[in-house]
Design a protein around this motif. Structure first.
Motif, PDB file in Angstrom:
ATOM      1  N   PHE A  32      48.491  42.747  54.417  1.00 13.15           N
ATOM      2  CA  PHE A  32      47.079  42.690  54.057  1.00 13.15           C
ATOM      3  C   PHE A  32      46.759  41.342  53.420  1.00 13.15           C
ATOM      4  O   PHE A  32      47.610  40.727  52.782  1.00 13.15           O
ATOM      5  CB  PHE A  32      46.735  43.788  53.034  1.00 13.15           C
ATOM      6  CG  PHE A  32      47.133  45.180  53.426  1.00 13.15           C
ATOM      7  CD1 PHE A  32      48.337  45.714  53.007  1.00 13.15           C
ATOM      8  CD2 PHE A  32      46.293  45.964  54.194  1.00 13.15           C
ATOM      9  CE1 PHE A  32      48.717  47.005  53.344  1.00 13.15           C
ATOM     10  CE2 PHE A  32      46.659  47.264  54.544  1.00 13.15           C
ATOM     11  CZ  PHE A  32      47.862  47.781  54.118  1.00 13.15           C
ATOM     12  N   TYR A  60      43.930  39.783  50.668  1.00 13.94           N
ATOM     13  CA  TYR A  60      42.910  40.100  49.670  1.00 13.94           C
ATOM     14  C   TYR A  60      42.343  38.805  49.090  1.00 13.94           C
ATOM     15  O   TYR A  60      42.978  37.744  49.118  1.00 13.94           O
ATOM     16  CB  TYR A  60      43.524  40.901  48.501  1.00 13.94           C
ATOM     17  CG  TYR A  60      43.909  42.316  48.802  1.00 13.94           C
ATOM     18  CD1 TYR A  60      45.151  42.616  49.356  1.00 13.94           C
ATOM     19  CD2 TYR A  60      43.041  43.369  48.510  1.00 13.94           C
ATOM     20  CE1 TYR A  60      45.512  43.935  49.606  1.00 13.94           C
ATOM     21  CE2 TYR A  60      43.411  44.681  48.759  1.00 13.94           C
ATOM     22  CZ  TYR A  60      44.646  44.946  49.303  1.00 13.94           C
ATOM     23  OH  TYR A  60      45.012  46.246  49.559  1.00 13.94           O
ATOM     24  N   GLN A 111      40.605  37.587  45.311  1.00 10.85           N
ATOM     25  CA  GLN A 111      40.418  38.016  43.931  1.00 10.85           C
ATOM     26  C   GLN A 111      39.860  36.870  43.117  1.00 10.85           C
ATOM     27  O   GLN A 111      40.458  35.785  43.065  1.00 10.85           O
ATOM     28  CB  GLN A 111      41.749  38.472  43.303  1.00 10.85           C
ATOM     29  CG  GLN A 111      41.604  38.968  41.884  1.00 10.85           C
ATOM     30  CD  GLN A 111      42.933  39.231  41.188  1.00 10.85           C
ATOM     31  OE1 GLN A 111      43.959  38.654  41.543  1.00 10.85           O
ATOM     32  NE2 GLN A 111      42.915  40.109  40.186  1.00 10.85           N
ATOM     33  N   GLY A 152      40.716  37.422  37.069  1.00 10.44           N
ATOM     34  CA  GLY A 152      40.405  38.494  36.134  1.00 10.44           C
ATOM     35  C   GLY A 152      39.555  39.607  36.694  1.00 10.44           C
ATOM     36  O   GLY A 152      39.151  40.504  35.946  1.00 10.44           O
ATOM     37  N   GLN A 153      39.317  39.588  37.997  1.00  8.43           N
ATOM     38  CA  GLN A 153      38.470  40.605  38.591  1.00  8.43           C
ATOM     39  C   GLN A 153      39.257  41.404  39.635  1.00  8.43           C
ATOM     40  O   GLN A 153      40.445  41.210  39.829  1.00  8.43           O
ATOM     41  CB  GLN A 153      37.232  39.959  39.195  1.00  8.43           C
ATOM     42  CG  GLN A 153      36.359  39.261  38.169  1.00  8.43           C
ATOM     43  CD  GLN A 153      35.064  38.758  38.755  1.00  8.43           C
ATOM     44  OE1 GLN A 153      34.609  39.238  39.782  1.00  8.43           O
ATOM     45  NE2 GLN A 153      34.466  37.789  38.083  1.00  8.43           N
ATOM     46  N   SER A 154      38.550  42.314  40.275  1.00  5.61           N
ATOM     47  CA  SER A 154      39.218  43.225  41.196  1.00  5.61           C
ATOM     48  C   SER A 154      39.565  42.548  42.516  1.00  5.61           C
ATOM     49  O   SER A 154      39.162  41.422  42.789  1.00  5.61           O
ATOM     50  CB  SER A 154      38.333  44.438  41.451  1.00  5.61           C
ATOM     51  OG  SER A 154      39.053  45.416  42.185  1.00  5.61           O
ATOM     52  N   LEU A 155      40.317  43.266  43.306  1.00  5.87           N
ATOM     53  CA  LEU A 155      40.738  42.762  44.602  1.00  5.87           C
ATOM     54  C   LEU A 155      39.770  43.241  45.673  1.00  5.87           C
ATOM     55  O   LEU A 155      39.354  44.403  45.680  1.00  5.87           O
ATOM     56  CB  LEU A 155      42.129  43.297  44.963  1.00  5.87           C
ATOM     57  CG  LEU A 155      43.318  42.704  44.223  1.00  5.87           C
ATOM     58  CD1 LEU A 155      43.398  43.203  42.808  1.00  5.87           C
ATOM     59  CD2 LEU A 155      44.595  43.035  44.975  1.00  5.87           C
ATOM     60  N   GLU A 170      37.533  43.948  57.219  1.00  7.70           N
ATOM     61  CA  GLU A 170      36.669  44.808  56.420  1.00  7.70           C
ATOM     62  C   GLU A 170      35.220  44.327  56.546  1.00  7.70           C
ATOM     63  O   GLU A 170      34.944  43.202  56.970  1.00  7.70           O
ATOM     64  CB  GLU A 170      37.112  44.784  54.965  1.00  7.70           C
ATOM     65  CG  GLU A 170      38.511  45.328  54.751  1.00  7.70           C
ATOM     66  CD  GLU A 170      38.647  46.770  55.200  1.00  7.70           C
ATOM     67  OE1 GLU A 170      37.885  47.637  54.691  1.00  7.70           O
ATOM     68  OE2 GLU A 170      39.520  47.066  56.053  1.00  7.70           O
ATOM     69  N   PHE A 173      52.868  42.309  46.249  1.00  7.94           N
ATOM     70  CA  PHE A 173      51.910  41.222  46.331  1.00  7.94           C
ATOM     71  C   PHE A 173      52.597  39.867  46.190  1.00  7.94           C
ATOM     72  O   PHE A 173      53.555  39.713  45.419  1.00  7.94           O
ATOM     73  CB  PHE A 173      50.858  41.349  45.226  1.00  7.94           C
ATOM     74  CG  PHE A 173      49.905  42.485  45.442  1.00  7.94           C
ATOM     75  CD1 PHE A 173      50.231  43.770  45.068  1.00  7.94           C
ATOM     76  CD2 PHE A 173      48.672  42.262  46.050  1.00  7.94           C
ATOM     77  CE1 PHE A 173      49.359  44.820  45.282  1.00  7.94           C
ATOM     78  CE2 PHE A 173      47.792  43.304  46.271  1.00  7.94           C
ATOM     79  CZ  PHE A 173      48.138  44.579  45.888  1.00  7.94           C
ATOM     80  N   GLY A 174      52.083  38.909  46.923  1.00 11.34           N
ATOM     81  CA  GLY A 174      52.517  37.540  46.741  1.00 11.34           C
ATOM     82  C   GLY A 174      51.920  36.950  45.487  1.00 11.34           C
ATOM     83  O   GLY A 174      51.052  37.557  44.844  1.00 11.34           O
ATOM     84  N   PRO A 175      52.347  35.751  45.124  1.00  8.24           N
ATOM     85  CA  PRO A 175      51.873  35.119  43.888  1.00  8.24           C
ATOM     86  C   PRO A 175      50.451  34.599  43.982  1.00  8.24           C
ATOM     87  O   PRO A 175      49.848  34.264  42.958  1.00  8.24           O
ATOM     88  CB  PRO A 175      52.864  33.965  43.687  1.00  8.24           C
ATOM     89  CG  PRO A 175      53.346  33.656  45.064  1.00  8.24           C
ATOM     90  CD  PRO A 175      53.380  34.958  45.795  1.00  8.24           C
TER      91      PRO A 175
END
Lengths: 114, 115
Positions: free
Chosen positions: B33, B35, B37, B40-43, B58, B106-108
Motif C-alpha cells: 500500500f 499512504y 501523511q 502528526g496527522q492521520s494516514l 482510492e 510500514f516503511g520509514p
C-alpha cells in the motif's frame, strides 16, 4: 463502509499512572482491530491486534486493549505509563470482507510527564 | 514480520517536476500500500499496489497523478507527477505479509517538500 474514531486528540498522564487511549469503530461485519504507535521522526509500529477470541489482548511494551462489541470500542491501556510511551497512537479497523484495507483513526498524541 | 526501506528519505522538489519513491521489502509480501501523511496527522490511503496489474486507487487519487508500479512481490514505486506545493507530505509504503487478519508494516517514509 468502515470507520474509526479517536475522540481525543491529546491525552496527558503522569508517569506511573494508568493510561487509556480511546477508540470506537464502525463496520458492517466482524472487525479486525489494530493499534499502531508512531514515535517522533520514526515510522509506524504495530502494537497489538484483535481478531477473535479473548476480548483482552496484550501487545508490545506492556500495552493491552479490550474489545467491547456492545460498545464498539477498542481502548488501548497500560497500567503504568512511562515517559518513553509519549508518541502518536493510531487505531485501525478492517472489515473482514474489505479486501485487506484498513481505515485509520486521526491519531491521539500521548504525553507522559515525569 | 517485514523490513521495509524507502528511497529517498526526503527530497525538496520544484513545482511541475516529478519524483519517484522506491519501496523495497526484505521478503515477499502479498499486499503493498501507499499512504500519505501530513506530519502528526492521520494516514490517507492512496492506492493498493497490485503485482502484475494496475494499482487500485482510492477516491480522490488518480493514476495520472500517482502512477504506481509493482514488478514483483518485494518492490514497488510511487511517482508523484507534476508536483505542486499541496503535494508536500510524508509518503509511506506499507505491506501486509499475507493477506488476511494481519497487521501492516510500514516503511520509514519519504518526506517531500515542493517549492
Amino acid at each position: 463502509a468502515q470507520s474509526v474514531a479517536q475522540p481525543e486528540d491529546q491525552v496527558n498522564v503522569a508517569e506511573g499512572n494508568p493510561l487509556t487511549v480511546k477508540c470506537t469503530y464502525s463496520v458492517s461485519g466482524n472487525p479486525y482491530l489494530f493499534w499502531y504507535v508512531q514515535y517522533p521522526n520514526r515510522g509506524l509500529q504495530f502494537l497489538l491486534k484483535y481478531i477473535t477470541g479473548d476480548n483482552l489482548v496484550k501487545g508490545s511494551y506492556g500495552f493491552e486493549a479490550e474489545f467491547n462489541k456492545s460498545q464498539t470500542s477498542f481502548h488501548l491501556k497500560k497500567p503504568s505509563a512511562l515517559v518513553s510511551d509519549s508518541a502518536l497512537y493510531f487505531c485501525a479497523v478492517r472489515d473482514i470482507t474489505n479486501a485487506g484495507k484498513s481505515t485509520f483513526g486521526d491519531g491521539t498524541t500521548l504525553t507522559v510527564k515525569p | 514480520s517485514a523490513v521495509i526501506s524507502q528511497k529517498p528519505s526526503r527530497d525538496i522538489c520544484q513545482r511541475g517536476t516529478s519524483l519517484t519513491i522506491q519501496c523495497q521489502v526484505d521478503s515477499q509480501v502479498t499486499m503493498m500500500f501507499w499512504y500519505r501523511q501530513q506530519p502528526g496527522q492521520s494516514l490517507t490511503l492512496i492506492a493498493t499496489a497490485n503485482q502484475g496489474s494496475e494499482a487500485t486507487y482510492e477516491s480522490g487519487f488518480v493514476i495520472d497523478k500517482f502512477p504506481i508500479s509493482r514488478p514483483n512481490l518485494t518492490f514497488s514505486t510511487l511517482t508523484v507527477s507534476n508536483m505542486s506545493p499541496e503535494d508536500s507530505s510524508i509518503y509511506l509504503c506499507s505491506v501486509e505479509v499475507v493477506a488476511g487478519a494481519n497487521e501492516q508494516f510500514f516503511g520509514p517514509g519519504t518526506r517531500l517538500t515542493v517549492l
